[in-house]
Write an enzyme that holds these catalytic residues in place. Structure first.
Site, mmCIF file in Angstrom:
data_model
loop_
_atom_site.group_PDB
_atom_site.id
_atom_site.type_symbol
_atom_site.label_atom_id
_atom_site.label_comp_id
_atom_site.label_asym_id
_atom_site.label_seq_id
_atom_site.Cartn_x
_atom_site.Cartn_y
_atom_site.Cartn_z
ATOM 1 C CE LYS A 73 46.115 63.332 106.598
ATOM 2 N NZ LYS A 73 45.385 63.518 105.357
ATOM 3 C CE1 TYR A 122 72.412 41.423 112.597
ATOM 4 C CE2 TYR A 122 71.357 43.587 112.591
ATOM 5 C CZ TYR A 122 71.586 42.363 113.204
ATOM 6 O OH TYR A 122 71.011 42.088 114.404
HETATM 7 C C1 PLP Z 1 45.712 64.605 104.664
HETATM 8 C C2 PLP Z 1 44.632 65.405 104.076
HETATM 9 C C3 PLP Z 1 44.802 66.779 103.803
HETATM 10 C C4 PLP Z 1 46.118 67.507 103.987
HETATM 11 O O1 PLP Z 1 46.965 67.314 102.894
HETATM 12 P P1 PLP Z 1 48.416 68.017 102.821
HETATM 13 O O2 PLP Z 1 48.912 67.673 101.485
HETATM 14 O O3 PLP Z 1 49.220 67.422 103.920
HETATM 15 O O4 PLP Z 1 48.202 69.479 103.034
HETATM 16 C C5 PLP Z 1 43.698 67.489 103.381
HETATM 17 N N1 PLP Z 1 42.495 66.876 103.186
HETATM 18 C C6 PLP Z 1 42.312 65.569 103.413
HETATM 19 C C7 PLP Z 1 40.977 64.966 103.175
HETATM 20 C C8 PLP Z 1 43.367 64.792 103.849
HETATM 21 O O5 PLP Z 1 43.178 63.478 104.069
#
Ligand code: PLP
Length: 409
Positions: free
Chosen positions: A41, A284
């Site tokens: 994602k 700045y």
């Molecule tokens: C983002 C996510 C993960 C992965 O989590 P990590 O801590 O990055 O391993 C697993 N399951 C779901 C539902 C997520 O949204």
């Protein structure tokens, strides 16, 4: 994409070898009977979903003879639509919600036609999705997210039976899996994680006794990176690592126990070098004045690229293996560094903004500390102007019996 492309511009170099090594470590940790769903994602946590998929699926086929992961997951249908073609299940974790089904009808139909796994958290959504799938003359593939204490998305355990029975009695739905998500698994030995896992196991064990379910066909998955390393009993049929795949320890600190290797190195060329006199103000608000005569380097990244303004006068960059402190305010497109430690630094030299050495003063662990956040957020903020470039020489494994291309004299 070639590493030589975009030379002279800010680049996030993504190591294919590191990605494959992290996937191999995960595989080794969970054993052969558990699948891996790569969480890609938010453009693979800022690493570039196309590079990560290409490496873990296609390149791994060449080197290992099999993909390094068994499924991939994104947050939204939109994100799934932007992925390159991938030869494994694509799971969408944002729950489908009735209220939006009217407006999102086209998106949902596309997801059903593409066979993406949709996440369902209520019986009424299951009914709506079943109806739309029926009209598309397709079976929609769905999973049920169960709330075991995170209190975010997910069906309450008390409602679970009803939701699952609705799915099972709808011919246009196919149940792919049952899952939950941990709230605090990044802490080794965390009791709440154990409680969440027990709630999930109890609820789903009971359900899988039902004769309408073929337990072997239903994938149970709960473990994020924290779960993979800190609660091995939670591996079940599939695990869902994100941050560890990118080489970052879920504990938020580099760990000598796990050979995770950060996959990203963010670099930019030194754009300008100038001498400043003792007392001269920089940037700045003139928040920094040179405590001595020194040289200031100009780096073409700023907060618009995700180099956070809170790094001002705190973070360091690396030049020729030496640390160069960020001095003055980080601005939108430019950042200034003090080159006192690097007297020979010159225009065009490579500056490391985020280092792939977990122990570097410019590691993502350090950067997140300086900005009072976590590595996840530092990665996700890296902007679109930074070119993601795959690096690493992946040699195809030679198939047995293939004639060598070398001349045989
Ligand atoms: C983002 C996510 C993960 C992965 O989590 P990590 O801590 O990055 O391993 C697993 N399951 C779901 C539902 C997520 O949204």
């Amino acid at each position: 994409m070639d590493a030589k492309e975009y030379l002279g511009e800010p680049r996030a170099l993504i190591s294919r070898e590191a990605l494959l090594q992290n996937a191999a470590l995960l595989r080794h940790t969970i054993g052969e009977n558990t699948r891996i769903c790569a969480m890609i994602k938010a453009d693979a946590y800022g690493h570039g979903a196309d590079i990560v998929i290409d490496t873990l699926c296609n390149q791994a086929m060449l080197t290992l003879g099999r993909p390094a992961v068994d499924a991939v997951a994104v947050a939204s249908i939109d994100e799934a639509g932007m992925l390159p073609a991938v030869n494994c299940p694509v799971i969408i974790f944002r729950p489908i919600e009735n209220v939006y089904l009217g407006q999102q009808r086209m998106l949902l139909e596309a997801a059903i036609r593409n066979g993406w796994v949709l996440t369902i958290c209520s019986a009424s959504v299951a009914e709506d999705v079943a109806r739309i799938a029926m009209q598309c003359q397709k079976q929609a593939i769905v999973q049920v997210m169960i709330d075991t204490g995170m209190t975010r998305s997910g069906v309450d355990i008390a409602e679970l039976d009803h939701v699952v029975m609705t799915i099972l009695t709808s011919p246009s739905l196919r149940l792919y899996g049952l899952c939950t998500h941990f709230a605090s698994s990044e802490t080794p030995g965390d009791l709440f994680t154990k409680l969440q896992f027990k709630r999930f196991s109890d609820a789903t064990d009971e359900l899988l006794k039902h004769e309408q379910l073929r337990p072997s066909a239903i994938i149970r998955h709960v473990a994020n990176s924290g779960g993979v390393f800190f609660l091995p009993s939670s591996h079940l049929d599939m695990v869902r690592p994100g941050i560890s795949l990118y080489g970052i320890d879920p504990s938020g600190r580099p760990s000598p126990e796990r050979a995770l290797r950060p996959a990203m190195k963010w670099t930019a060329p030194l754009l300008m070098v100038r001498d400043v006199r003792k007392g001269q103000g920089v940037g700045y608000g003139q928040t920094w004045h040179a405590p001595r005569d020194t040289r200031i380097g100009l780096v073409p990244v700023g907060y618009a690229d995700g180099y956070l303004r809170s790094f001002s006068n705190r973070a360091v960059m690396m030049v020729a293996g030496q640390s160069a402190p960020v001095v003055g305010r980080v601005s939108m497109d430019l950042t200034t560094i003090d080159l006192a430690n690097v007297p020979h630094a010159n225009i065009g030299d490579e500056v490391t903004i985020l280092d792939d050495d977990p122990l570097s003063p410019a590691s993502v662990y350090q950067l997140s500390d300086w900005a009072d956040t976590i590595p996840y957020e530092v990665f996700c903020r890296i902007g679109r102007r930074v070119h993601r470039v795959a690096v690493g020489d992946i040699r195809p494994r030679k198939a047995p019996g293939t004639p060598s291309s070398e001349p045989t004299a």
